[in-house]
Design a protein around this motif. Structure first.
Motif, short mmCIF file in Angstrom:
data_model
loop_
_atom_site.label_atom_id
_atom_site.label_comp_id
_atom_site.label_asym_id
_atom_site.label_seq_id
_atom_site.Cartn_x
_atom_site.Cartn_y
_atom_site.Cartn_z
N PRO A 83 -18.52 45.28 -23.50
CA PRO A 83 -17.80 46.39 -22.88
C PRO A 83 -16.28 46.19 -22.87
CG PRO A 83 -19.62 45.69 -21.50
CD PRO A 83 -19.52 44.69 -22.60
N ASP A 84 -15.82 44.94 -22.87
CA ASP A 84 -14.37 44.72 -22.78
C ASP A 84 -13.76 44.16 -24.07
OD1 ASP A 84 -15.49 42.25 -22.62
OD2 ASP A 84 -14.57 41.66 -20.72
N TYR A 85 -14.52 44.15 -25.13
CA TYR A 85 -14.02 43.67 -26.43
C TYR A 85 -13.59 42.22 -26.37
CZ TYR A 85 -14.16 48.47 -28.09
OH TYR A 85 -14.58 49.72 -28.44
N SER A 86 -14.20 41.45 -25.48
CA SER A 86 -13.98 40.01 -25.42
C SER A 86 -15.34 39.34 -25.56
CB SER A 86 -13.32 39.62 -24.09
OG SER A 86 -11.99 40.05 -24.08
N PHE B 223 -18.78 39.56 -15.64
CA PHE B 223 -19.24 40.94 -15.45
C PHE B 223 -19.78 41.14 -14.04
CE2 PHE B 223 -19.20 40.40 -20.01
CZ PHE B 223 -18.50 41.53 -20.39
N TYR B 224 -20.34 40.08 -13.46
CA TYR B 224 -20.85 40.20 -12.09
C TYR B 224 -19.71 40.27 -11.09
CZ TYR B 224 -25.47 39.24 -13.99
OH TYR B 224 -26.64 39.33 -14.69
N ARG B 225 -18.56 39.78 -11.50
CA ARG B 225 -17.38 39.87 -10.62
C ARG B 225 -16.54 41.09 -10.94
NH1 ARG B 225 -16.81 34.34 -12.29
NH2 ARG B 225 -15.09 35.07 -13.58
N PHE B 226 -16.99 41.88 -11.89
CA PHE B 226 -16.23 43.05 -12.36
C PHE B 226 -14.83 42.64 -12.81
CE2 PHE B 226 -19.59 44.51 -9.66
CZ PHE B 226 -20.10 45.61 -10.32
N ASP C 160 -27.03 43.82 -9.12
CA ASP C 160 -27.85 44.87 -9.75
C ASP C 160 -26.96 45.95 -10.34
OD1 ASP C 160 -30.10 43.57 -9.03
OD2 ASP C 160 -30.54 44.81 -7.26
N TRP C 161 -25.94 46.29 -9.58
CA TRP C 161 -25.07 47.36 -10.04
C TRP C 161 -24.31 46.93 -11.31
CZ3 TRP C 161 -25.23 52.25 -9.75
CH2 TRP C 161 -24.13 53.02 -10.13
N ALA C 162 -23.83 45.69 -11.32
CA ALA C 162 -23.13 45.17 -12.50
C ALA C 162 -24.05 45.22 -13.71
CB ALA C 162 -22.65 43.75 -12.25
N GLU C 163 -25.29 44.83 -13.52
CA GLU C 163 -26.22 44.86 -14.65
C GLU C 163 -26.45 46.29 -15.13
OE1 GLU C 163 -29.70 42.55 -13.78
OE2 GLU C 163 -28.56 40.68 -13.83
N HIS C 164 -26.54 47.20 -14.16
CA HIS C 164 -26.74 48.59 -14.56
C HIS C 164 -25.54 49.11 -15.36
CE1 HIS C 164 -27.79 52.78 -14.53
NE2 HIS C 164 -26.65 53.08 -13.93
N VAL C 165 -24.35 48.72 -14.93
CA VAL C 165 -23.14 49.24 -15.58
C VAL C 165 -22.90 48.58 -16.93
CG1 VAL C 165 -20.63 49.43 -15.38
CG2 VAL C 165 -22.05 49.85 -13.39
N PHE C 166 -23.05 47.26 -17.00
CA PHE C 166 -22.59 46.55 -18.19
C PHE C 166 -23.70 46.09 -19.15
CE2 PHE C 166 -19.24 45.35 -15.00
CZ PHE C 166 -18.24 46.13 -15.56
N PHE C 167 -24.87 45.80 -18.62
CA PHE C 167 -25.88 45.12 -19.43
C PHE C 167 -26.82 46.10 -20.11
CE2 PHE C 167 -25.70 40.52 -18.01
CZ PHE C 167 -24.43 40.65 -17.47
N ASP C 168 -27.34 45.69 -21.25
CA ASP C 168 -28.21 46.57 -22.01
C ASP C 168 -29.39 45.82 -22.58
OD1 ASP C 168 -26.93 49.23 -22.05
OD2 ASP C 168 -25.24 48.08 -22.82
N GLU C 169 -30.46 46.54 -22.81
CA GLU C 169 -31.60 45.95 -23.51
C GLU C 169 -31.20 45.64 -24.95
OE1 GLU C 169 -34.64 45.03 -22.71
OE2 GLU C 169 -34.25 45.48 -20.61
N ASN C 170 -30.50 46.58 -25.57
CA ASN C 170 -30.06 46.42 -26.96
C ASN C 170 -31.23 46.01 -27.84
OD1 ASN C 170 -28.11 46.48 -28.97
ND2 ASN C 170 -27.58 44.33 -28.71
#
Ligand SMILES: Cc1cc2nc3c(=O)[nH]c(=O)nc-3n(C[C@H](O)[C@H](O)[C@H](O)COP(=O)(O)OP(=O)(O)OC[C@H]3O[C@@H](n4cnc5c(N)ncnc54)[C@H](O)[C@@H]3O)c2cc1C
Lengths: 432, 104, 245
Positions: free
Chosen positions: A360-363, A416-419, B36-46
């Motif tokens: 998501p952040d290109y890193s 990512f967990y820390r946004f 949970d929210w971070a996983e929903h926003v950023f993570f994917d099964e892909n």
């Protein structure tokens, strides 16, 4: 059959400057040219290794090399489901640069570019490093603001980047069309003198050769099919050639990060998109630097063989496939003609694609994973070739010592967990 | 060019569409944890294989769902999101409506 | 419709199309339709009409149009006495010549007729209020979208150069709609034939009018098409009425 005696002390200085390894010179002055075997022929797979590295691309090979060279860890299996360097390492357009935007990335890629400079000599094997410089083009005021910002961050961290006007652009790249009546006239550029290219295959061969010489085993046609985990710790890898027990695993599989990660029960912030590129037939040298335009979505340089290498943005949707499309060829061709109209007569020789793992952040996502002794080298998207040396060095340090080097701490999965994303979107699209 | 069938507009060139990401059931924003929210926003099964994903038909801004094979690039079916979202939480009236395109 | 020729004086409060200056430069004569100056004729009436039979491009930007959207839209429009298309991407001609296009289950676009007056569409617009029209939202469309027409025997051939939709009559009958992409722009195409003469309305974001116009002109060149005025469309329409008598 004798070697011409060479006074090495005499030539060493100029050779260093030329980036020509001694071996090559000796070889060139020989009467006969014996073929060298780079790699140990593949042996029987042992049942146990200290470390298994999944993926023998540039990254996997580089990790193996530094593990052996700096940490004395040589009981290592470097496995690949295909052949050495046959993944994205074989498909990338070989752009090396460090003019990123965030301080975390700039420092990281800066160290990588520095390592690249010494690789030919270190390997005694020519990686054909070409310090050609890299020019990114601005076609809008917003891009100029972004360039100013990048130039300041870069300089502050010891990377050569400067904002240049059209006159200077004309001097750096006389063949570039800087006319006013283009669809998107060029307004300014970000000139990055440290930008370079290298022969991508040579990089992975150099690393793998160095690793194998120190005792690492390279096993091609060996596919990881499952990961054994015991009480949160990795203990083995299943392959098509049998099960391997091991103390640590590194996954360095570029376009297969999610698939291999899933074997270990991990979900990653990754989407796999095809990225395409193409080359023209060879021409006399007319273009020295690498030129990139994020606005018209194209980048191009001329290889020492004379071919124009042309690349651009990723495909519009995810796919685990490496087909090339007519649409992308049309897009790339249209875009490159905006910059270099003289290419209108050029013929495209080859077009290809690789699967790139976009974050998501290109890193990248590198370092520790939630599983003990299971290390991630993933999310390299469209920009991972340039990171090959530093990634190998820092990952090897992590595997050997268990401590995350400061340089890669910001890229850990936990961010990512820390946004806390490391947003490189503005400096990565179509720039590679 | 590859084509995609839009539930509202029929078969069209894929260049008329925008890929909008994997379909995930949304966790409850109020009660779920930050992780949970971070996983929903950023993570994917892909997933390499069958996936369900969001697509938008650009000329009509119409969002719908597609089932696709990410290895063969075969599109198995496309369907309106009302097949999954039977009702809007903010509008009781539309809950009674049966399926069909909601061109929005 | 007011038939007297019109001279636009500086300071005139009449609406103008974004293409007004182009038309003025090419010697168009204008007529007032509602509160707008519409390019009416570019050559002699006969020449304009002959051109339109072959291939003509018409600027209808100023003409009244309005949209309605929402889960209650079809109910409310029905109550207002409109005939509605049964499914999305179809249009229905109203008795007074007005066109109601269904863009989705819940969204409608109403286009003024080309001749007579526009009172119905205006009445409807003033009848609408948030309270009276339950779950129906008014979309002011006059300034959001341009409205062009490609007319003539060659219209389909020419559009096939720049549009991926099969516009052949068998596949794309009269009053069919396609919302698609032309020259990288989102465009609504509505087929509204004038008798036997094919005619396609194109509606797109108003900010893109000039670009779309140039693209269409460029595509027309090969067929020797040209800009024509509203008068030619009206004539082709009346021909229909006569021949069908
Ligand atoms: C067209 C294109 C242009 C690019 N241009 C640039 C550029 O100019 N500059 C830049 O910096 N980057 C560029 N990149 C990105 C760059 O190529 C990659 O980020 C980089 O090569 C990744 O290196 P790697 O060693 O991790 O991957 P790879 O070389 O892909 O190695 C991964 C290996 O893992 C193996 N593997 C996968 N699954 C398994 C399994 N289950 N078991 C065993 N082995 C497995 C594969 O066979 C493969 O050999 C480009 C990419 C593409 C596709």
């Amino acid at each position: 059959m004798f070697d011409v005696p060479v006074d090495e002390s005499l030539i060493s200085l100029s050779i260093r400057e030329l980036q020509v390894p001694f071996g090559l010179l000796k070889y060139g002055l020989r009467k006969r040219y014996p073929a060298q075997h780079h790699f140990t022929p593949s042996k029987k797979l042992k049942q146990h290794y200290d470390v298994v590295i999944i993926g023998a691309g540039g990254h996997g090979s580089s990790i193996a090399y530094y593990l052996a060279k700096y940490h004395g860890i040589t009981d290592v299996a470097l496995i690949d489901k295909g052949y050495l360097g046959g993944g994205n390492t074989a498909r990338n357009t070989a752009v090396i640069r460090s003019n990123y935007l965030t301080p975390e990335s700039v420092s990281f890629y800066r160290d990588s570019v520095r390592l690249y400079q010494g690789l030919s000599n270190e390997f005694d094997y020519n990686i054909m490093m070409e310090n050609r410089g890299q020019l990114t083009l601005a076609h809008s005021d917003a891009a100029i603001r972004n360039f100013r910002w990048r130039a300041e961050v870069n300089k502050h961290l010891g990377v050569r980047s400067e904002l240049v006007d059209r006159k200077t652009i004309g001097e750096i790249v006389p063949s570039l069309s800087v006319t006013e009546d283009a669809r998107f006239p060029i307004l300014a550029g970000l000139w990055h003198e440290d930008g370079a290219t290298a022969r991508h295959d040579a990089v992975v061969w150099g690393y793998a050769r160095g690793a194998c010489q120190r005792g690492v085993e390279l096993h091609q046609l060996t596919e990881a099919q499952g990961i054994d985990i015991d009480q949160g710790r990795v203990v083995g890898v299943h392959t098509n050639r049998g099960r391997i027990r091991c103390a640590a695993v590194v996954q360095a599989v570029a376009g297969a990060s999610s698939t291999v990660g899933r074997m270990a029960g991990l979900q990653l912030p990754i989407h796999s998109f095809p990225l395409q590129a193409m080359v023209t037939q060879p021409y006399k040298p007319v273009l020295t630097p690498h030129v990139s335009s994020p606005h018209v979505h194209v980048y191009v340089h001329q290889t020492s063989r004379g071919e124009f290498v042309i690349g651009g943005g990723s495909d519009p949707y995810p796919l685990y496939g490496t087909r090339a499309t007519l649409e992308q060829r049309e897009k790339l061709s249209g875009a490159v003609l905006e910059l270099f109209p003289f290419l209108a007569q050029a013929r495209v020789l080859r077009q290809w694609a690789g699967t790139t793992d976009m974050t998501p952040d290109y890193s990248p996502v590198m370092g520790l994973s939630p599983i003990k002794n299971y290390y991630l080298d993933a999310g390299w998207g469209t920009w991972g070739f340039k990171a090959t040396p530093i990634c190998g060095k820092t990952m090897a340090e992590l595997v050997a010592t268990g401590r995350v080097p400061d340089l890669i701490k910001p890229f850990e999965l936990e961010r990512f967990y820390r946004f806390e994303q490391i947003n490189e979107a503005g400096s990565t699209a179509a720039s590679h | 060019m590859k084509q995609l069938c839009c539930p509202l507009n029929g078969l069209r060139n894929i260049s008329e569409f925008l890929y909008g990401g994997e379909y995930h059931a949304k966790p409850d924003q109020i009660s779920c944890s930050a992780r949970d929210w971070a996983e929903h926003v950023f993570f994917d099964e892909n997933n390499a294989g069958l996936v369900i994903e969001w697509w938008c038909h650009l000329p009509t801004s119409y969002w719908f769902l597609v089932e696709r094979n990410t290895v063969s690039d075969e599109i198995l079916r496309s369907f309106p999101c009302s097949d999954i979202y039977k009702q809007r939480d903010d509008s009781p009236a539309s809950a009674s409506r049966d399926k069909g395109g909601q061109g929005e | 419709m007011d038939q007297s020729p019109l001279t636009l004086v500086p300071g005139s409060l009449l609406r103008r199309s974004p293409l007004y200056r182009r038309h003025a430069e090419t010697g168009a004569s204008f007529r007032q339709v509602d509160d707008c100056a519409v390019p009416y004729r570019f050559r002699s009436h006969q020449e304009d009409t002959d051109m339109a039979r072959q291939l003509g491009l018409v600027d209808l930007c100023g003409l009244t149009k309005v949209g309605y959207k929402g889960p209650g839209a079809s109910l409310w429009l029905g109550q207002e006495g409109l005939l509605l298309p049964a499914e999305p991407n179809l249009a229905v001609l109203q008795p007074d010549g007005m066109l109601v296009a269904r863009l989705s289950l819940d969204e409608f676009l109403v286009l003024r007729n080309l001749e007579s007056d526009s009172s119905l569409i205006c009445d409807m617009e003033s009848a609408w209020s948030l309270d009276s029209a339950v779950q129906t939202y008014l979309l002011p469309r006059r300034d959001s979208h341009c409205w062009l027409a490609v007319v003539g025997a060659e219209a389909r051939q020419m559009l096939s150069k720049i549009c991926a939709i099969n516009l052949h009559l068998d596949e794309f009958p009269n009053l069919k709609i396609a919302q698609t992409i032309i020259a990288d722009l989102s465009v609504i195409i509505i087929r509204h034939d004038l008798g036997l003469t094919p005619c396609f309305y194109l509606l797109a974001d108003v900010a893109l009018t000039e670009y779309l116009w140039e693209v269409l002109q460029d595509a027309m060149d090969e067929f020797a098409g040209a800009t024509v005025g509203l008068a030619a469309l009206l004539t082709l329409k009346t021909l229909l009425v006569e021949s069908s008598k």
